[in-house]
Every structure is written in structure tokens, then in C-alpha cells.
Design an enzyme around this catalytic site. Structure first.
Site, PDB file in Angstrom:
ATOM      1  N   LYS A  47       0.829  -1.206   0.000  1.00 51.97           N
ATOM      2  CA  LYS A  47       0.000   0.000   0.000  1.00 51.97           C
ATOM      3  C   LYS A  47       0.865   1.260   0.000  1.00 51.97           C
ATOM      4  O   LYS A  47       0.590   2.227  -0.728  1.00 51.97           O
ATOM      5  CB  LYS A  47      -0.935  -0.001   1.209  1.00 51.97           C
ATOM      6  N   GLU A  65      10.109   9.325   2.114  1.00 51.39           N
ATOM      7  CA  GLU A  65      11.543   9.244   1.831  1.00 51.39           C
ATOM      8  C   GLU A  65      12.011   7.794   1.739  1.00 51.39           C
ATOM      9  O   GLU A  65      12.632   7.383   0.781  1.00 51.39           O
ATOM     10  CB  GLU A  65      12.340   9.980   2.917  1.00 51.39           C
ATOM     11  N   SER A  76      12.464 -11.167  21.251  1.00 53.32           N
ATOM     12  CA  SER A  76      11.850  -9.872  21.502  1.00 53.32           C
ATOM     13  C   SER A  76      10.390 -10.028  21.916  1.00 53.32           C
ATOM     14  O   SER A  76       9.905  -9.336  22.813  1.00 53.32           O
ATOM     15  CB  SER A  76      11.954  -8.992  20.253  1.00 53.32           C
ATOM     16  N   ASP A  99       2.316  -5.201  18.029  1.00 57.29           N
ATOM     17  CA  ASP A  99       3.402  -4.647  17.222  1.00 57.29           C
ATOM     18  C   ASP A  99       4.393  -5.729  16.802  1.00 57.29           C
ATOM     19  O   ASP A  99       5.574  -5.463  16.605  1.00 57.29           O
ATOM     20  CB  ASP A  99       4.125  -3.523  17.972  1.00 57.29           C
ATOM     21  N   ARG A 104       8.272   1.277   9.476  1.00 55.52           N
ATOM     22  CA  ARG A 104       8.639   2.670   9.747  1.00 55.52           C
ATOM     23  C   ARG A 104       8.661   3.438   8.440  1.00 55.52           C
ATOM     24  O   ARG A 104       9.296   3.007   7.471  1.00 55.52           O
ATOM     25  CB  ARG A 104      10.005   2.748  10.420  1.00 55.52           C
ATOM     26  N   LYS A 139       7.661  12.218  24.003  1.00 55.85           N
ATOM     27  CA  LYS A 139       7.969  11.526  25.249  1.00 55.85           C
ATOM     28  C   LYS A 139       8.921  12.387  26.089  1.00 55.85           C
ATOM     29  O   LYS A 139       9.605  13.273  25.552  1.00 55.85           O
ATOM     30  CB  LYS A 139       8.613  10.166  24.959  1.00 55.85           C
ATOM     31  N   HIS A 147       2.689   7.034  16.014  1.00 50.40           N
ATOM     32  CA  HIS A 147       2.508   5.586  16.026  1.00 50.40           C
ATOM     33  C   HIS A 147       1.043   5.240  15.769  1.00 50.40           C
ATOM     34  O   HIS A 147       0.147   5.762  16.437  1.00 50.40           O
ATOM     35  CB  HIS A 147       2.913   4.998  17.382  1.00 50.40           C
ATOM     36  N   GLU A 166       2.000  -2.336  13.371  1.00 45.10           N
ATOM     37  CA  GLU A 166       2.368  -1.021  13.900  1.00 45.10           C
ATOM     38  C   GLU A 166       3.018  -0.202  12.791  1.00 45.10           C
ATOM     39  O   GLU A 166       3.950  -0.671  12.136  1.00 45.10           O
ATOM     40  CB  GLU A 166       3.326  -1.130  15.072  1.00 45.10           C
ATOM     41  N   ALA A 178      16.273   9.220  16.886  1.00 40.70           N
ATOM     42  CA  ALA A 178      15.855   7.952  17.486  1.00 40.70           C
ATOM     43  C   ALA A 178      16.928   6.886  17.338  1.00 40.70           C
ATOM     44  O   ALA A 178      17.144   6.070  18.243  1.00 40.70           O
ATOM     45  CB  ALA A 178      14.542   7.477  16.851  1.00 40.70           C
TER      46      ALA A 178
END
Length: 227
Positions: A47, A65, A76, A99, A104, A139, A147, A166, A178
Site C-alpha cells: 500500500k 523518503e 523480543s 506490534d 517505519r 515523550k 505511532h 504497527e 531515534a
């Protein structure tokens, strides 16, 4: 872990390679469980690619980008489940950890973050489950990103599965910050020195100012943007 890594890891599990202890008795079920999330990630990735290519083809501003998909590793997943008190069963993981699949999206400008989010969530087969706007309300450590938890249908041979993914949207400046913050926390875990925390927070403010300045310059040069 990228989708290519996921393919290799799923193949290793199916070939009898050692699994983390909680999952050793359900290797076949686990392989199919994660494969479904990989398919969900592919749906969202397609998409996003279509949106970017269509906008470019029409000669309009392409706000995307680059894109980075990832699938959580079993270790994890285990760590997060233990942290939130989630039993290590596939049904519980499916219900409580949303998630496992993530993507990203790095955008040119802050306004693009919201534009892409809107374009994605307006699609009729994408269901928005949750929004956490750390751009509007960062934060405490300075982290900024938008998110979303979205759900997409995956059409398997015998059924349709609705898979949560996510989606993290941020600017290049937010992404650079980050990445640096992650490396520092990895090195000093669990305790980052106070002076470094202060520098990171200051750097986050610098990145936010840069984003505002670059968007203002873009508007001055090109006028109001249509996407």
C-alpha cells in the site's frame, strides 16, 4: 528483523533449529503464526509503495523518503510478553501484542507525517485501532514519532485473517535522533548517564527546530503544497 530475515528464521525453525525455550513444543504453529504477520507486513508495504509511486507518477510531491519493515524476533516477543504479563501462548500473544509486525515510514516534513497517515487510514480495508501521537506530545526523553496500530485483512487459502501492524511515521530528523538514542541506550543499558540524557533531550529540541525551519523554507520556495 527485516522480512528477508523473517523468511530465513522461519525456514530455520521448520528445519529443526533450536527455538527459545517457551516455544520449543509449538515450532510448527509458531512458524505459521509469524508467517501471517509477515503477510500483513507485506500488505501494508505494498500500500505504501503504491501511494509513493502514484504520487511520483502524477508529478506531485511524494512525502515518503524511505520505508523500513520489521518483524519481531521470538526473543523480543518473549521479552515484551514477560514485561506486560502476557502468557506465552499464541492466542494470548495474538490478542495482547499488536506490534509483532511493524513498518517505519520516514517522511520529508512533519506535515507529511500526518498526510501519509491520513492517506493510509482512509483506505477501506485498513482499520485504525490506535493512535499515539508523540509528534504533538513528545515523550519525556524527547522522542518524536506518530505511532498507529492498523489492521489489514490477509487472504489465506482457507480463511481471512485480520492482522495488526504497527506503523511508525517520522521525519528524517526524528529518525536520526531515534537511531542515536537507541545506540546510546544499548551501550549504557540500563542506566544512561544524566549528562547524556540532557544532551539527548537538547538534541531532540534541535531536531524539532530543524524540522520547523525546513518546512517553512519549503513553503516559502514552493508555496502551499498539495499532496
Amino acid at each position: 528483523m527485516t522480512t528477508e530475515d523473517a523468511d530465513r528464521e522461519i525456514t530455520r525453525w521448520a528445519s529443526g533449529h533450536p527455538l527459545p525455550e517457551p516455544f520449543r513444543d509449538i515450532s510448527e504453529e509458531l512458524s505459521h503464526f509469524l508467517l501471517v504477520y509477515k503477510f500483513g507486513l507485506a500488505e501494508i508495504g505494498t500500500k505504501i509503495s503504491i501511494l509513493a509511486e502514484e504520487l511520483t507518477h502524477r508529478g506531485r510531491h511524494n512525502p515518503i523518503e524511505h520505508v523500513s519493515p520489521r518483524l519481531k524476533t521470538t526473543s523480543s516477543i518473549t521479552t515484551k510478553a514477560q514485561r506486560i504479563g502476557c502468557p506465552l501462548t499464541l492466542d494470548d500473544l495474538r490478542k495482547r501484542i499488536r506490534d509483532i509486525a511493524g513498518i517505519r515510514i520516514v517522511c520529508s516534513f512533519v506535515s507529511d507525517v500526518y498526510t501519509v497517515a491520513d492517506m493510509l487510514t482512509r483506505q477501506p480495508d485498513v482499520t485504525l485501532l490506535q493512535t499515539k501521537d508523540y509528534v504533538a506530545k513528545p515523550k519525556p526523553n524527547g522522542y518524536r514519532s506518530l505511532h498507529l496500530i492498523v489492521e489489514v485483512p490477509v487472504f489465506l487459502s482457507e480463511r481471512v485473517v485480520h492482522v495488526p501492524v504497527e506503523v511508525q511515521l517520522r521525519t528524517a530528523a526524528m529518525d536520526f535522533w531515534a537511531s542515536l538514542e537507541h545506540k546510546i541506550h544499548y551501550k549504557y543499558d540500563p542506566a544512561v548517564p544524566g549528562a547524556l540524557r540532557e544532551e539527548l533531550a537538547a538534541a531532540a529540541e534541535d531536531a524539532a527546530r530543524l524540522d520547523r525551519r525546513m518546512e517553512r523554507l519549503h513553503r516559502e520556495i514552493h508555496g502551499p503544497r498539495r499532496v
